[in-house]
Design an enzyme around this catalytic site. Structure first.
Site, short mmCIF file in Angstrom:
data_model
loop_
_atom_site.label_atom_id
_atom_site.label_comp_id
_atom_site.label_asym_id
_atom_site.label_seq_id
_atom_site.Cartn_x
_atom_site.Cartn_y
_atom_site.Cartn_z
N TYR A 157 -20.80 -57.58 19.88
CA TYR A 157 -19.45 -57.00 19.87
C TYR A 157 -19.58 -55.55 19.44
CZ TYR A 157 -17.57 -61.76 20.24
OH TYR A 157 -17.25 -63.03 20.66
C1 LIG Z 1 -15.66 -59.82 29.21
C2 LIG Z 1 -16.70 -60.02 28.16
C3 LIG Z 1 -16.94 -61.29 27.66
C4 LIG Z 1 -17.91 -61.51 26.71
N1 LIG Z 1 -18.12 -62.76 26.26
C5 LIG Z 1 -19.12 -62.99 25.37
C6 LIG Z 1 -19.43 -64.30 24.91
O1 LIG Z 1 -18.79 -65.29 25.30
N2 LIG Z 1 -20.45 -64.45 24.03
C7 LIG Z 1 -21.17 -63.38 23.58
O2 LIG Z 1 -22.11 -63.57 22.82
N3 LIG Z 1 -20.89 -62.13 24.00
C8 LIG Z 1 -19.89 -61.91 24.87
N4 LIG Z 1 -19.64 -60.64 25.28
C9 LIG Z 1 -20.48 -59.55 24.77
C10 LIG Z 1 -21.76 -59.45 25.59
O3 LIG Z 1 -22.65 -60.49 25.24
C11 LIG Z 1 -22.45 -58.12 25.33
O4 LIG Z 1 -21.60 -57.08 25.68
C12 LIG Z 1 -23.78 -58.03 26.09
O5 LIG Z 1 -24.56 -57.04 25.51
C13 LIG Z 1 -23.53 -57.75 27.54
O6 LIG Z 1 -24.71 -57.77 28.27
P1 LIG Z 1 -24.77 -56.95 29.64
O7 LIG Z 1 -26.11 -57.05 30.19
O8 LIG Z 1 -23.61 -57.33 30.50
O9 LIG Z 1 -24.43 -55.50 29.08
P2 LIG Z 1 -25.06 -54.05 29.26
O10 LIG Z 1 -23.90 -53.15 28.99
O11 LIG Z 1 -25.75 -53.91 30.54
O12 LIG Z 1 -26.11 -53.97 28.08
C14 LIG Z 1 -25.78 -54.11 26.71
C15 LIG Z 1 -26.88 -53.49 25.85
O13 LIG Z 1 -28.14 -54.09 26.13
C16 LIG Z 1 -29.05 -53.13 26.67
N5 LIG Z 1 -29.74 -53.75 27.80
C17 LIG Z 1 -29.15 -54.30 28.90
N6 LIG Z 1 -30.08 -54.80 29.70
C18 LIG Z 1 -31.29 -54.58 29.13
C19 LIG Z 1 -32.61 -54.88 29.51
N7 LIG Z 1 -32.90 -55.51 30.65
N8 LIG Z 1 -33.62 -54.50 28.69
C20 LIG Z 1 -33.34 -53.86 27.53
N9 LIG Z 1 -32.09 -53.55 27.13
C21 LIG Z 1 -31.07 -53.92 27.92
C22 LIG Z 1 -28.18 -51.97 27.11
O14 LIG Z 1 -28.90 -50.77 27.14
C23 LIG Z 1 -27.08 -52.00 26.10
O15 LIG Z 1 -27.50 -51.38 24.90
C24 LIG Z 1 -18.66 -60.41 26.24
C25 LIG Z 1 -18.41 -59.14 26.72
C26 LIG Z 1 -17.45 -58.93 27.67
C27 LIG Z 1 -17.16 -57.54 28.17
#
Ligand SMILES: Cc1cc2nc3c(=O)[nH]c(=O)nc-3n(C[C@H](O)[C@H](O)[C@H](O)COP(=O)(O)OP(=O)(O)OC[C@H]3O[C@@H](n4cnc5c(N)ncnc54)[C@H](O)[C@@H]3O)c2cc1C
Ligand SMILES: *[C@@H]1O[C@H](CO)[C@@H](O)[C@H](O)[C@H]1NC(C)=O
Ligand SMILES: *[C@@H]1O[C@H](CO)[C@@H](O)[C@H](O)[C@H]1NC(C)=O
Ligand SMILES: *[C@@H]1O[C@H](CO)[C@@H](O)[C@H](O)[C@H]1NC(C)=O
Length: 545
Positions: free
Chosen positions: A489
Site C-alpha cells: 500500500y
Molecule cells: C486495484 C488494486 C488492487 C489491489 N489489491 C491488492 C490485494 O488484494 N492484495 C495486495 O496485497 N495488494 C493489493 N494491491 C497492491 C498491489 O499488490 C501493489 O500495488 C503491487 O506492488 C502491484 O504490483 P504491480 O506489478 O501491478 O505494480 P507495479 O506498479 O508494476 O510495481 C510495483 C513496485 O514493484 C516494482 N516491480 C514491479 N515489477 C518488478 C519486477 N519484475 N522486478 C523488480 N521490481 C518490480 C516496481 O518498480 C514498483 O516499485 C492492489 C493495488 C491496486 C491498484
C-alpha cells in the site's frame, strides 16, 4: 443470493483503487524535453542495446515513437500520474526475452540512466513508471508473462509480467482443487505484488503469496540471470516482501500451489449506524482475527448519506467474506461466534474457488455473466484517481473510540477504511521469515482508501488532505514505534529517499515502518548485491553508509 448492495465491489476494490500523493514530499522535475542530449542518449542506448541483442524490433520506444503514449498509458493504474506535468520516461523498453532485460540493465548502467521496473503498474504512488530523477527508462515487463502450472508437483513457474487473474485462470485450467493465495484484483501484476508481500482472501489459511514462493529468477546489476541457488538465501529472502526494484529485476517466481475445496462460500452483510454497525465492529474485532482460519472476513467502513434520516450522514459497515468450506458450516460457526452479524444461509453464495475470485473482485460479476475467462482481461489504459495509506491495529478499538472515529470520517466526507483481519497462519509465521514483519500480535491491517473521478487540483488536494487528517486522528489506536505500514500500500507520505543522496537515515524512516526489524538485513543484502545503488526508487532499500 448475495445481499443487495449499493456499490459494486469492483468499483471499490479494483478499478478505482489507485492512489498517490502529488502534494507530498516528492517534487518532480519538468517533463523531459526532446533535447539534443536526450536524443543522443536515446541513440546511444539503442546502439548499445542492439549490440547486446539479436532481435529488438518493437522493444525499444523513444518519446517520438507513435506508440510511445499508448505503451506508457496502458499500465498507468492511477490517473494522478497521467498528467501532462507527470515526468515521462526518455525510453520505454518492453522486453520479449530475458536477454532484453539483461541488455537494458547493462546499457542503462553504462549510460547512467535510471531504470523504473513495471509489471502490472498498480503501485499506488506510480513509482514503477514515474521518477523524481530524470532521465529515466521504464522497463515494462508485460510481454514476459509465461505461466507453467505443474499439478503433479503442485507448483507454478510464473514470469513477473503476468497478472494475478492470469495466474488464477491457468491454475483453474488444470485443476479445480488448487489455488494460490494472492490478491483480489485480477489486473495486479505478479512482479510488484509478490516482491511486496501480496495477500488475499486465503491469508488466514495459507499466509501471504511470499510464504508460498519456492524459487525465483532475477537479473542482477551485472546483467546475470540468477536463480535461488545462484542468488543465495539472503537475496531470495529479500525479494519475498522487501520490494521490487532494490535488488534486481525479478524475471520469475516459482510458487507452491495450495489446496482449495470444490465448493467455497462467500457473503456480504451491510449495516449502518442505525442498524447498530458500531456493535458489529466491536464484535468483528474479537471474531475476525481469531475464528476458523479458513474464514476471511474483510470489513469495509464508509461514510454515506443516510437513507432513514434525510439530510444526514451515517456510516456503513460491510462484512465481505470468503470461507473455504460450505454455507451450512460457516453459518453454524458464525451463529456461535458472531451473533450480531445475523448470518443466514440465504445470505451465502456457494461457488467454485475460481468463481469466488470473480465474486470477490466484483460481487455483481457472476450474475452479470462473468466467466473465469474474464480473469484474462487486462483492462489496459483505465484508471481513476486515488490515494491509499495503511496502519496496523494490535489492540481492539473500544466502542467509544469507534464512535469518535465515525464522527471524524463523516466530517471528512469521503475517505473510507478496509480492515483486513490477520491471525491464523499469519500469526504462526516468524516475523523474520520474510521481510514482511507484521505477523503475530496484529489483529488487523487498516487500509485508508479514497478514490475520485474529477480531475481538478482542488479535489485532489481535498482528498489527499482527508486521508492525512484521518491518519493523524488514528494515531492513538494503531501500532507505534514504529508505526507500521504495508509496503504494497505504497505511501510516500511516510518518507522518501532523495535521489543521489542514497541516505541510510532517510531510508530508515520508511524502511522501519514497512519492515520493522527486518530493515537492517535488507540493507545488508542490498549492499552486497548492488553496492552502487543502481536499482533504486523513492522508497527503495539504501546501501549501508
Ligand atoms: C486495484 C488494486 C488492487 C489491489 N489489491 C491488492 C490485494 O488484494 N492484495 C495486495 O496485497 N495488494 C493489493 N494491491 C497492491 C498491489 O499488490 C501493489 O500495488 C503491487 O506492488 C502491484 O504490483 P504491480 O506489478 O501491478 O505494480 P507495479 O506498479 O508494476 O510495481 C510495483 C513496485 O514493484 C516494482 N516491480 C514491479 N515489477 C518488478 C519486477 N519484475 N522486478 C523488480 N521490481 C518490480 C516496481 O518498480 C514498483 O516499485 C492492489 C493495488 C491496486 C491498484
Ligand atoms: C524478431 O521479432 C519479431 C517480433 O517479436 C518477429 O516477428 C521476427 O520474426 C523476429 N525476427 C527474427 C530474425 O528473429
Ligand atoms: C440495536 O441495539 C439496540 C440495543 O441493544 C436494540 O434495542 C435494537 O433493536 C438494535 N437495532 C437493530 C436494528 O438491530
Ligand atoms: C491518460 O490520459 C489520456 C489523455 O491525456 C487518456 O486518453 C487516457 O485514457 C488516460 N489513461 C489513464 C490510464 O488514465
Amino acid at each position: 443470493m448475495a445481499t443487495p448492495k449499493l456499490i459494486s465491489l469492483s468499483s471499490f476494490f479494483c478499478l478505482s483503487f489507485f492512489l498517490l500523493t502529488l502534494s507530498a514530499s516528492l517534487t518532480f522535475s519538468r517533463p523531459t524535453q526532446q533535447t539534443k542530449s536526450s536524443l543522443s542518449l536515446y541513440t546511444n542506448f539503442l546502439n548499445c542495446f542492439t549490440q547486446h541483442t539479436t532481435n529488438s524490433s518493437n522493444v525499444v520506444f523513444s518519446q517520438t515513437n507513435p506508440s510511445f503514449s499508448t505503451v506508457l498509458q496502458d499500465y498507468i493504474r492511477n490517473a494522478r500520474f497521467n498528467k501532462t506535468t507527470t515526468p515521462k520516461p526518455l525510453i520505454i523498453v518492453t522486453p520479449k526475452t530475458p536477454s532484453h532485460i539483461q541488455s537494458t540493465v547493462i546499457c542503462s548502467k553504462s549510460l547512467n540512466l535510471q531504470i523504473k521496473i513495471r509489471s502490472g503498474g498498480h503501485d499506488y504512488e506510480g513509482l514503477s513508471y514515474v521518477s523524481s530523477q530524470s532521465p529515466f527508462i521504464i522497463l515494462d515487463m508485460f510481454n514476459l508473462r509465461t505461466i507453467n502450472v505443474d499439478i503433479e508437483r503442485e507448483q507454478a513457474y510464473i514470469q513477473t509480467g503476468a497478472t494475478l487473474g492470469e495466474v488464477y485462470y491457468r491454475i483453474y485450467e488444470k485443476s479445480k482443487v488448487h489455488g494460490f493465495p494472492a490478491g483480489v484484483c485480477p489486473t495486479v501484476g505478479v512482479g510488484g505484488h509478490l516482491s511486496g508481500g501480496g495477500y488475499g482472501t486465503m491469508l488466514r489459511k495459507y499466509g501471504l503469496a511470499v510464504d508460498n514462493i519456492i524459487d525465483a529468477e532475477i537479473v542482477d546489476v551485472k546483467g546475470r540471470i540468477l536463480n535461488r541457488k545462484l542468488m543465495g538465501e539472503d537475496v531470495f529472502w529479500a525479494i519475498r516482501g522487501g520490494g521490487g526494484g532494490s535488488f534486481g529485476v525479478v524475471l520469475s517466481y516459482t510458487v507452491q500451489l495450495v489446496s482449495v475445496p470444490e465448493i467455497v462460500t462467500v457473503f456480504r452483510i451491510e449495516k449502518t449506524l442505525e442498524e447498530n454497525a458500531t456493535d458489529l465492529v466491536v464484535q468483528w474485532q474479537q471474531v475476525a482475527p481469531t475464528t476458523d482460519e479458513r474464514l476471511f472476513m474483510r470489513l469495509l467502513l464508509q461514510p454515506i448519506t443516510s437513507k432513514t434520516v434525510k439530510g444526514t450522514k451515517t456510516m456503513r459497515a460491510s462484512v465481505v467474506a470468503m470461507f473455504l468450506g460450505g454455507a451450512d458450516e460457516v453459518v453454524e460457526i458464525l451463529g456461535k461466534e458472531f451473533p450480531l452479524l445475523g448470518l443466514k444461509k440465504e445470505d451465502c453464495l456457494e461457488l467454485s474457488w475460481i468463481n469466488s475470485v470473480l465474486w470477490y473482485n466484483d460481487d455483481q460479476s457472476i450474475e452479470s455473466g462473468a466467466k473465469p475467462e474474464t480473469l484474462l482481461d487486462r483492462n489496459v489504459n483505465s484508471a481513476s484517481y486515488g490515494k491509499r495509506k495503511s496502519d496496523y491495529v494490535q489492540k481492539a478499538i473500544p466502542k467509544d473510540s469507534l464512535e469518535l472515529i465515525w464522527k471524524k470520517m463523516i466530517e471528512l466526507g469521503k475517505v473510507g477504511f478496509v480492515f483486513n483481519p490477520y491471525g491464523g497462519k499469519m500469526a504462526e509465521i516468524a516475523s523474520d521469515a520474510t521481510p514482511f514483519p507484521h505477523r503475530a500480535g496484529n489483529l488487523f491491517k487498516v487500509q485508508y482508501s479514497v478514490n475520485w473521478k474529477d480531475d481538478t487540483e482542488a479535489s485532489e488536494t481535498n482528498y489527499l488532505n482527508q486521508a492525512k487528517s484521518l491518519y493523524s486522528f488514528m494515531t492513538p489506536y494503531v501500532s507505534s514505534n514504529p508505526r507500521s505500514a504495508f509496503l504494497n500500500y505504497r505511501d510516500i507520505d511516510i518518507g522518501t529517499n532523495s535521489f543521489g543522496k542514497n541516505s541510510y537515515q532517510e531510508g530508515q524512516v520508511y524502511g522501519s515502518k514497512y519492515f520493522n526489524d527486518n530493515f537492517d538485513r535488507l540493507v545488508k543484502t542490498k549492499t552486497a548485491i548492488d553496492p552502487q545503488n543502481f536499482f533504486r526508487n523513492e522508497q527503495s532499500i539504501p546501501v549501508h553508509p
